[in-house]
Design a protein around this motif. Structure first.
Motif, PDB file in Angstrom:
ATOM      1  N   PRO A  54      19.714   3.455  10.341  1.00 56.94           N
ATOM      2  CA  PRO A  54      18.710   4.209   9.586  1.00 56.94           C
ATOM      3  C   PRO A  54      18.351   3.417   8.341  1.00 56.94           C
ATOM      4  O   PRO A  54      19.120   2.565   7.880  1.00 56.94           O
ATOM      5  CB  PRO A  54      19.427   5.512   9.234  1.00 56.94           C
ATOM      6  N   LEU A  55      17.192   3.695   7.792  1.00 59.74           N
ATOM      7  CA  LEU A  55      16.751   3.067   6.554  1.00 59.74           C
ATOM      8  C   LEU A  55      16.680   4.131   5.461  1.00 59.74           C
ATOM      9  O   LEU A  55      16.240   5.253   5.714  1.00 59.74           O
ATOM     10  CB  LEU A  55      15.377   2.421   6.732  1.00 59.74           C
ATOM     11  N   ILE A  56      17.085   3.773   4.267  1.00 58.17           N
ATOM     12  CA  ILE A  56      17.017   4.692   3.135  1.00 58.17           C
ATOM     13  C   ILE A  56      15.569   4.787   2.683  1.00 58.17           C
ATOM     14  O   ILE A  56      14.861   3.781   2.592  1.00 58.17           O
ATOM     15  CB  ILE A  56      17.927   4.218   1.993  1.00 58.17           C
ATOM     16  N   ALA A  57      15.109   6.001   2.424  1.00 57.14           N
ATOM     17  CA  ALA A  57      13.733   6.215   1.983  1.00 57.14           C
ATOM     18  C   ALA A  57      13.492   5.507   0.659  1.00 57.14           C
ATOM     19  O   ALA A  57      14.412   5.287  -0.124  1.00 57.14           O
ATOM     20  CB  ALA A  57      13.461   7.711   1.834  1.00 57.14           C
ATOM     21  N   GLY A  58      12.258   5.177   0.424  1.00 62.06           N
ATOM     22  CA  GLY A  58      11.896   4.510  -0.818  1.00 62.06           C
ATOM     23  C   GLY A  58      11.468   3.091  -0.524  1.00 62.06           C
ATOM     24  O   GLY A  58      10.587   2.858   0.282  1.00 62.06           O
ATOM     25  N   GLY A  59      12.133   2.151  -1.122  1.00 62.12           N
ATOM     26  CA  GLY A  59      11.787   0.759  -0.915  1.00 62.12           C
ATOM     27  C   GLY A  59      10.466   0.414  -1.579  1.00 62.12           C
ATOM     28  O   GLY A  59       9.844   1.251  -2.250  1.00 62.12           O
ATOM     29  N   ARG A  60      10.028  -0.781  -1.417  1.00 62.55           N
ATOM     30  CA  ARG A  60       8.796  -1.255  -2.033  1.00 62.55           C
ATOM     31  C   ARG A  60       8.032  -2.101  -1.030  1.00 62.55           C
ATOM     32  O   ARG A  60       8.627  -2.734  -0.162  1.00 62.55           O
ATOM     33  CB  ARG A  60       9.088  -2.100  -3.268  1.00 62.55           C
ATOM     34  N   THR A  61       6.735  -2.117  -1.167  1.00 63.28           N
ATOM     35  CA  THR A  61       5.866  -2.968  -0.367  1.00 63.28           C
ATOM     36  C   THR A  61       5.281  -4.028  -1.283  1.00 63.28           C
ATOM     37  O   THR A  61       4.814  -3.713  -2.370  1.00 63.28           O
ATOM     38  CB  THR A  61       4.718  -2.136   0.253  1.00 63.28           C
ATOM     39  N   VAL A  62       5.329  -5.263  -0.865  1.00 61.54           N
ATOM     40  CA  VAL A  62       4.750  -6.358  -1.630  1.00 61.54           C
ATOM     41  C   VAL A  62       3.491  -6.800  -0.894  1.00 61.54           C
ATOM     42  O   VAL A  62       3.528  -7.051   0.313  1.00 61.54           O
ATOM     43  CB  VAL A  62       5.743  -7.536  -1.763  1.00 61.54           C
ATOM     44  N   ALA A  63       2.366  -6.863  -1.623  1.00 61.61           N
ATOM     45  CA  ALA A  63       1.089  -7.191  -0.998  1.00 61.61           C
ATOM     46  C   ALA A  63       0.193  -7.914  -1.993  1.00 61.61           C
ATOM     47  O   ALA A  63       0.363  -7.797  -3.213  1.00 61.61           O
ATOM     48  CB  ALA A  63       0.398  -5.921  -0.508  1.00 61.61           C
ATOM     49  N   LEU A  64      -0.773  -8.629  -1.463  1.00 63.46           N
ATOM     50  CA  LEU A  64      -1.754  -9.336  -2.272  1.00 63.46           C
ATOM     51  C   LEU A  64      -2.927  -8.406  -2.542  1.00 63.46           C
ATOM     52  O   LEU A  64      -3.510  -7.835  -1.620  1.00 63.46           O
ATOM     53  CB  LEU A  64      -2.235 -10.588  -1.530  1.00 63.46           C
ATOM     54  N   SER A  65      -3.284  -8.256  -3.813  1.00 67.32           N
ATOM     55  CA  SER A  65      -4.410  -7.388  -4.168  1.00 67.32           C
ATOM     56  C   SER A  65      -5.721  -8.133  -3.934  1.00 67.32           C
ATOM     57  O   SER A  65      -5.737  -9.346  -3.713  1.00 67.32           O
ATOM     58  CB  SER A  65      -4.316  -6.957  -5.632  1.00 67.32           C
ATOM     59  N   GLN A  66      -6.829  -7.416  -4.014  1.00 62.29           N
ATOM     60  CA  GLN A  66      -8.141  -8.027  -3.801  1.00 62.29           C
ATOM     61  C   GLN A  66      -8.467  -9.082  -4.854  1.00 62.29           C
ATOM     62  O   GLN A  66      -9.212 -10.005  -4.591  1.00 62.29           O
ATOM     63  CB  GLN A  66      -9.232  -6.959  -3.770  1.00 62.29           C
ATOM     64  N   ASP A  67      -7.873  -8.947  -6.038  1.00 63.76           N
ATOM     65  CA  ASP A  67      -8.151  -9.940  -7.080  1.00 63.76           C
ATOM     66  C   ASP A  67      -7.116 -11.073  -7.100  1.00 63.76           C
ATOM     67  O   ASP A  67      -7.052 -11.845  -8.043  1.00 63.76           O
ATOM     68  CB  ASP A  67      -8.263  -9.284  -8.457  1.00 63.76           C
TER      69      ASP A  67
END
Length: 131
Positions: A50-63
């Motif tokens: 199982p995975l613990i809820a939460g975490g973070r997403t890393v992404a490139l913004s439009q700028d």
């Protein structure tokens, strides 16, 4: 490309227990545990967590800035994974259809694992085409 015979079940909507009694949850967990143990014994499951809820997403913004944040809609959150061993995708899906939490609304995505990154595969094909 050589097929791996390894698949991953990604589990979504894992809050199936909301609104159920303690007895109902206990019964459903027992069904899940029995399924998992049986699949392990049959060599169809290689593990899972199982995975613990939460975490973070890393992404490139439009700028062009790299940001981190939740960014994921709640229906898309992955709550866990199970590793499967199957002859092909159809066989892996057949196993996934027997997963008891599916009957409680857990969505399962089945994906084949590979040892070679798809980008590396495409690069190899492009390089071969230039020879």
């Amino acid at each position: 490309m050589k097929r791996s015979n390894e698949y991953m079940m990604l589990l979504r909507n894992t809050d199936w227990d909301e609104g159920l009694s303690i007895e109902e949850i206990t019964k459903l967990i027992a069904q899940y545990t029995e399924w998992f143990d049986r699949m392990l014994a049959e060599g169809k499951v290689a593990g899972g967590r199982p995975l613990i809820a939460g975490g973070r997403t890393v992404a490139l913004s439009q700028d062009g800035k790299v940001l981190d944040g939740p960014f994921i809609e709640s229906k898309e959150i992955i709550g866990g994974y199970i590793l499967l061993a199957a002859d092909d995708l159809g066989a892996a899906v057949k196993i996934a259809k027997t997963f008891p939490p599916v009957m409680r609304g857990v969505q399962v995505e089945v994906r084949e694992l590979t040892n070679i990154c798809p980008i590396s595969q495409r690069l190899e094909a492009r390089l071969a085409a230039t020879l």
